[in-house]
Design an enzyme around this catalytic site. Sequence first.
Site, PDB file in Angstrom:
ATOM      1  N   ASN A 193      87.137  83.672  53.564  1.00 24.83           N
ATOM      2  CA  ASN A 193      85.752  83.622  54.014  1.00 24.83           C
ATOM      3  C   ASN A 193      85.740  83.588  55.541  1.00 24.83           C
ATOM      4  O   ASN A 193      86.782  83.407  56.178  1.00 24.83           O
ATOM      5  CB  ASN A 193      85.023  82.406  53.429  1.00 24.83           C
ATOM      6  CG  ASN A 193      85.777  81.112  53.678  1.00 24.83           C
ATOM      7  OD1 ASN A 193      85.967  80.693  54.818  1.00 24.83           O
ATOM      8  ND2 ASN A 193      86.223  80.461  52.608  1.00 24.83           N
ATOM      9  N   GLY A 216      86.154  70.749  46.058  1.00 24.85           N
ATOM     10  CA  GLY A 216      87.118  71.698  45.524  1.00 24.85           C
ATOM     11  C   GLY A 216      86.462  72.858  44.808  1.00 24.85           C
ATOM     12  O   GLY A 216      85.258  72.896  44.596  1.00 24.85           O
ATOM     13  N   VAL A 244      91.835  83.637  44.605  1.00 25.42           N
ATOM     14  CA  VAL A 244      92.971  83.904  45.481  1.00 25.42           C
ATOM     15  C   VAL A 244      92.977  82.949  46.669  1.00 25.42           C
ATOM     16  O   VAL A 244      94.009  82.352  47.006  1.00 25.42           O
ATOM     17  CB  VAL A 244      92.936  85.371  45.954  1.00 25.42           C
ATOM     18  CG1 VAL A 244      93.980  85.612  47.042  1.00 25.42           C
ATOM     19  CG2 VAL A 244      93.178  86.315  44.784  1.00 25.42           C
ATOM     20  N   ASP A 245      91.832  82.787  47.322  1.00 25.38           N
ATOM     21  CA  ASP A 245      91.760  81.951  48.520  1.00 25.38           C
ATOM     22  C   ASP A 245      92.200  80.519  48.231  1.00 25.38           C
ATOM     23  O   ASP A 245      92.968  79.912  48.992  1.00 25.38           O
ATOM     24  CB  ASP A 245      90.325  81.970  49.055  1.00 25.38           C
ATOM     25  CG  ASP A 245      90.232  81.534  50.514  1.00 25.38           C
ATOM     26  OD1 ASP A 245      91.279  81.466  51.190  1.00 25.38           O
ATOM     27  OD2 ASP A 245      89.111  81.278  50.974  1.00 25.38           O
ATOM     28  N   SER A 300      86.927  90.813  47.571  1.00 27.42           N
ATOM     29  CA  SER A 300      85.483  90.636  47.327  1.00 27.42           C
ATOM     30  C   SER A 300      85.096  90.636  45.857  1.00 27.42           C
ATOM     31  O   SER A 300      83.904  90.603  45.535  1.00 27.42           O
ATOM     32  CB  SER A 300      84.652  91.707  48.063  1.00 27.42           C
ATOM     33  OG  SER A 300      84.650  91.486  49.452  1.00 27.42           O
ATOM     34  N   GLY A 306      85.662  88.239  43.701  1.00 24.43           N
ATOM     35  CA  GLY A 306      85.463  86.888  43.200  1.00 24.43           C
ATOM     36  C   GLY A 306      84.067  86.390  43.513  1.00 24.43           C
ATOM     37  O   GLY A 306      83.071  86.910  43.010  1.00 24.43           O
ATOM     38  N   TYR A 318      82.318  86.851  46.019  1.00 29.33           N
ATOM     39  CA  TYR A 318      81.476  87.860  46.668  1.00 29.33           C
ATOM     40  C   TYR A 318      80.960  88.902  45.689  1.00 29.33           C
ATOM     41  O   TYR A 318      80.207  89.782  46.052  1.00 29.33           O
ATOM     42  CB  TYR A 318      82.235  88.527  47.809  1.00 29.33           C
ATOM     43  CG  TYR A 318      82.374  87.655  49.040  1.00 29.33           C
ATOM     44  CD1 TYR A 318      81.676  86.458  49.160  1.00 29.33           C
ATOM     45  CD2 TYR A 318      83.210  88.026  50.089  1.00 29.33           C
ATOM     46  CE1 TYR A 318      81.804  85.658  50.279  1.00 29.33           C
ATOM     47  CE2 TYR A 318      83.343  87.227  51.222  1.00 29.33           C
ATOM     48  CZ  TYR A 318      82.639  86.046  51.306  1.00 29.33           C
ATOM     49  OH  TYR A 318      82.769  85.255  52.425  1.00 29.33           O
TER      50      TYR A 318
END
Length: 281
Positions: free
Chosen positions: A75, A93, A99-100, A200, A202, A204
């Site tokens: 982000n 959390g 992934v991030d 993007s 996920g 996004y």
Amino acid sequence: MPCRWLLAPGKALRTRFARPLRCDVNNSRRMLSFLSSMSPDNAELRAEVARTRLSVAVGCITEVRGADAIVNCANEHLVGTQLPYINLDGAAGCVFHCVDGVVHKRAGPELHEACMSLAIEEGSYTETWGGIRCPSGQARVTPAFSLPHCAHIVHVVGPPWPSDAEELRDAYSAGIKAALAVEGPEARPAIRSLAVPAISSGIYQWPRDMSWAAAVQSLGGHLLEASLRRGGAGELPCPQDGARSGLDHVIFSAWDAASGREVEECLRRWVDGTLTEDGLL
């Protein structure tokens, strides 16, 4: 044009819409490059690139072997999954795997410290997160710290859905450019192989197959252009070539088997020249 419907948590249905292409010199160059890469004359070379320099790995991207760096779906604040809009249940959390979150967790607290040390964009300061460290469509590189199989992390901020597919391809291209800018011994690029997820797709909310289509078009096109400069996909760069030769290998990192099948189908369509920005519709 085909439509995409997506129900976001707490939001109305969204549909894909077309936007006019940006009419500028850089966009024209990218379009000419893209059209050249999809030319029927390059079909045989695309097949060679796909066979020798593109591969698919299923599983967590932090476990991918054979890549100098992995791409993280970041982000703009580069704070991992601590942003309030990700905490959908109001707790601390992330409430789902992404992934991030996995990259920050497995790389260790040093990654967060490294991200916080990066410069903040002028005028974007906020008291909570400090400000924007990587605007949408750009990339930043940090060490991989505790990740076992790579040396670097390329943090790429993709556009949110809905937006133009060109913006997503530009985000992938920004990751390539940032990776090749990292210098290794003798001023040669330190990153020659890259593991890439579906950016993007996920929080996004981009349809995953469309993200894979953009990834294959961008990364495949990059390797194809490098191969054309070298005289063939099997020709590896000379040490003196540096960043001009581009990446040597790209691994598309699919979260699960279904995602793996999607990117494999995108690769097949890219080879035969039928892949479009609409993904697998």
